[in-house]
Design an enzyme around this catalytic site. Structure first.
Site, mmCIF file in Angstrom:
data_model
loop_
_atom_site.group_PDB
_atom_site.id
_atom_site.type_symbol
_atom_site.label_atom_id
_atom_site.label_comp_id
_atom_site.label_asym_id
_atom_site.label_seq_id
_atom_site.Cartn_x
_atom_site.Cartn_y
_atom_site.Cartn_z
ATOM 1 N N ASP A 146 -6.498 -44.000 88.568
ATOM 2 C CA ASP A 146 -7.326 -43.875 89.781
ATOM 3 C C ASP A 146 -6.854 -44.813 90.886
ATOM 4 O OD1 ASP A 146 -8.233 -46.302 88.768
ATOM 5 O OD2 ASP A 146 -10.370 -45.814 88.957
ATOM 6 N N ARG A 147 -5.858 -45.661 90.587
ATOM 7 C CA ARG A 147 -5.303 -46.551 91.607
ATOM 8 C C ARG A 147 -3.842 -46.193 91.868
ATOM 9 N NH1 ARG A 147 -7.748 -52.641 90.787
ATOM 10 N NH2 ARG A 147 -9.845 -52.027 90.113
ATOM 11 N N SER A 184 -9.761 -49.334 83.059
ATOM 12 C CA SER A 184 -8.939 -49.335 84.261
ATOM 13 C C SER A 184 -7.639 -50.111 84.027
ATOM 14 C CB SER A 184 -9.743 -49.899 85.441
ATOM 15 O OG SER A 184 -9.030 -49.805 86.646
ATOM 16 N N HIS A 185 -7.404 -51.148 84.812
ATOM 17 C CA HIS A 185 -6.151 -51.906 84.737
ATOM 18 C C HIS A 185 -6.251 -53.098 83.797
ATOM 19 C CE1 HIS A 185 -8.709 -53.985 87.575
ATOM 20 N NE2 HIS A 185 -7.960 -55.055 87.454
ATOM 21 N N GLU A 209 -10.691 -48.290 98.913
ATOM 22 C CA GLU A 209 -10.997 -49.666 98.544
ATOM 23 C C GLU A 209 -9.764 -50.543 98.696
ATOM 24 O OE1 GLU A 209 -14.423 -49.697 95.231
ATOM 25 O OE2 GLU A 209 -12.453 -49.139 94.468
ATOM 26 N N GLU A 210 -9.993 -51.816 98.983
ATOM 27 C CA GLU A 210 -8.909 -52.780 99.143
ATOM 28 C C GLU A 210 -8.108 -52.981 97.862
ATOM 29 O OE1 GLU A 210 -11.506 -54.540 96.619
ATOM 30 O OE2 GLU A 210 -12.014 -53.495 98.451
ATOM 31 N N ASP A 240 -2.524 -47.210 87.534
ATOM 32 C CA ASP A 240 -3.131 -48.063 86.519
ATOM 33 C C ASP A 240 -3.499 -47.248 85.284
ATOM 34 O OD1 ASP A 240 -5.165 -46.628 87.735
ATOM 35 O OD2 ASP A 240 -6.638 -48.210 87.487
#
Length: 559
Positions: free
Chosen positions: A322-323, A153-154, A405-406, A318
């Protein structure tokens, strides 16, 4: 705060790619070392070759465990395999292919031999399993498909990650990943030599390895979920920054295919991420919700001559796309919670083809503004623990129209009310911001100000605090009775939660509420920290008091 947070990385900040990859192959991990065990967090196993937590042995073991799980569940269709731009992702992809071919699994890989964002993998799994048919999506039966995405991910450049996406297209649930992790650790203990593989040079040409055009399949279908015509006709000026992640080869095609006024920023992939600015702690992360990681894009959005910003909207993604990160000329980088509330309000008012029964999925560490928006829409609120896996079923069966999601990850239904993806999708959240501008004439930040005027202002933040493995384990297994405090920042405590209201699942931590504030604490699955989320409906000063009180409550509870 690191003294160079927000500044472009220097040569000494960059990884030695050859060294990182060399350790991936050379390190022999031990399951007796807690750091080197296979552990699936909220979204897969993550680690780094630098400390022996992400090695060839780990990936071969996880791949074989997945193959065995599939066989036990009767999953006999193809496995869709994607990877991001991190240095360890390509070596891990090769290892997975070697093991799966030896296990007789058909593997569908990117036809370009390149990067594949997480949402493109979820999208292809669902299409294969019937997402666009009147019969709906199958999750079992002959020929059913699932997937693996290789991504941390990130996380920083030296990290690697691998996650299993189930037949519903989303991240596999805890029962599944728990089985995979236990079996993988048995295989790690037995050693790499115990795992049958086909050498990569032979495996890649095997009939079981099938080229699949993830990119065109995904991009061609975007108009079913976003009003691309409206964005084009309005001439919305978009600056899309991949931050060097897997979206790097997608944004250009999206702009060209749909005739958008889109400029791709940082259109290159380099596993060192030398163009990134340092995050708050001096590390390189492609965290598109961090103002420090997004500092270059924020500077790009500064008004030029004539006082006009170069773009109406700028976006970031990211490592595995996905973000989403949303930057507007009038407010800069939007707080993810603020944008989620905007997206929910706009979508449920504009998507007339969505089922009347479709609710709103949110993590219980997201803002109360979302609660107010959802109530105003007359929709059901479904609060879950952190982890997008808790939204997959709702999106698949359209009992949720939106799940978010936050941490700036979300997905939502197609315009006609059918499932789009059941994993986070940074592309559609970025493009939705442009659609909002095109259709309402307002920036997402201006839209947010209207929501605040209607529902009230709140003050939200997340901070990280150092934690040992023992402290993280204690926090994860807390009971409500462990909290002996009766008030929080001057107000009586009204609830102590260790399970989520929406589905009764353990939250892997603790949430404490009062009439005017709340905080939640949970351990990180990838770093030696625990996260404190907090929100106050009073003031920024009160939020700071809540954060201080939260630290004390957690310290007392975990001893």
């Amino acid at each position: 705060m690191h003294e160079r947070a927000g500044q472009v990385a220097l040569p000494e900040d960059l990884i030695d790619v050859d060294h990182v990859i060399g350790l991936y192959y050379d390190t022999v991990p031990s399951v007796d070392d807690p750091v080197q065990k296979v552990v699936f967090g909220t979204s897969g196993h993550r680690g780094t070759s630098l400390n022996g937590s992400f090695t060839e042995t780990h990936i071969a073991a996880i791949a074989l465990a997945v193959a065995e799980y599939r066989r036990g569940q009767g999953i006999d269709g193809p496995l869709y395999l994607g990877r991001d731009t991190h240095a360890l992702s390509e070596p891990a992809e090769r290892t997975v292919i070697e093991v799966l071919v030896a296990a007789g699994v058909e593997v569908r890989v990117d036809a370009r031999g390149s990067f594949t964002p997480t949402p493109a993998v979820s999208h292809s799994i669902l299409l294969h399993n019937g997402a666009r048919t009147d019969a709906g999506v199958r999750t079992s039966g002959p020929g059913i498909a699932d997937g693996i995405v290789i991504t941390p991910s990130h996380n920083p450049p030296a990290d690697g990650g691998i996650k299993y996406n189930a037949t519903d297209g989303g991240p596999a649930g805890g029962e599944v990943t728990g089985w995979i992790a236990r079996r993988a650790n048995e295989l790690v203990a037995a050693g790499l030599g115990s795992i049958t593989r086909v050498p990569y040079e032979r495996a890649k040409d095997d009939a079981l390895v099938v080229a699949h055009d993830f990119r065109s399949t995904y991009v061609d279908d975007l108009s079913s979920v976003i009003d691309m015509d409206a964005i084009r006709e309005a001439g919305v000026r978009i600056g899309a920054d991949s931050l060097g992640g897997a979206s790097v080869e997608y944004w250009g095609l999206i702009g060209e295919q749909y005739g958008l006024n889109l400029t791709e920023l940082h259109p290159q992939a380099d596993p060192r991420f030398p163009f990134m600015t340092l995050d708050w702690d001096g590390k390189i992360r492609t965290d598109c919700s961090s103002p420090y990681a997004m500092a270059s894009l924020l500077r790009t959005m500064q008004p030029g001559e004539g006082g006009q910003a170069p773009f109406d909207i700028a976006t970031g993604n990211d490592g595995d796309s996905d973000r989403h990160g949303i930057v507007t000329p009038d407010a800069g980088l939007m707080n993810p919670n603020h944008y989620l509330a905007v997206a929910i309000d706009y979508l449920f008012r504009s998507r007339t083809g969505w089922p009347d029964s479709a609710g709103v999925g949110k993590t219980l560490v997201s803002s109360v503004l979302i609660d107010g928006v959802t109530a105003d829409l007359g929709r059901r609120l479904i609060e879950t623990p952190v982890g997008f896996k808790f939204f997959a079923e709702g999106l698949l069966h359209t009992t949720m129209g939106f799940g978010g999601e936050e941490s700036a990850g979300a997905s939502f239904l197609r315009t006609d009310g059918r499932v789009w993806t059941t994993d986070k999708d940074g592309f559609i959240l970025d493009l939705l911001a442009a659609e909002i501008i095109a259709k309402t004439g307002k920036s997402p930040s201006a839209y947010h100000r209207e929501l605040v005027a209607k529902h009230g202002e709140s003050f939200y933040a997340r901070i990280d605090a150092p934690a040992t493995l023992e402290e993280k384990a204690a926090l994860k297994s807390l009971s409500p009775e462990a909290v002996t405090a009766t008030d929080l920042a001057g107000d009586p405590i009204t609830a102590r939660l260790v399970t989520a209201p929406g589905n009764g699942e353990p939250i892997g931590g603790l949430k404490v509420t009062t009439e005017f504030a709340w905080f939640a604490a949970r351990p990180s699955g990838t770093e030696d920290v625990y996260k404190i989320y907090a929100e106050s409906t009073r003031s920024a000063e009160h939020l700071a008091q809540v954060q201080d009180a939260a630290r004390a409550v957690v310290a007392d509870a975990i001893g």
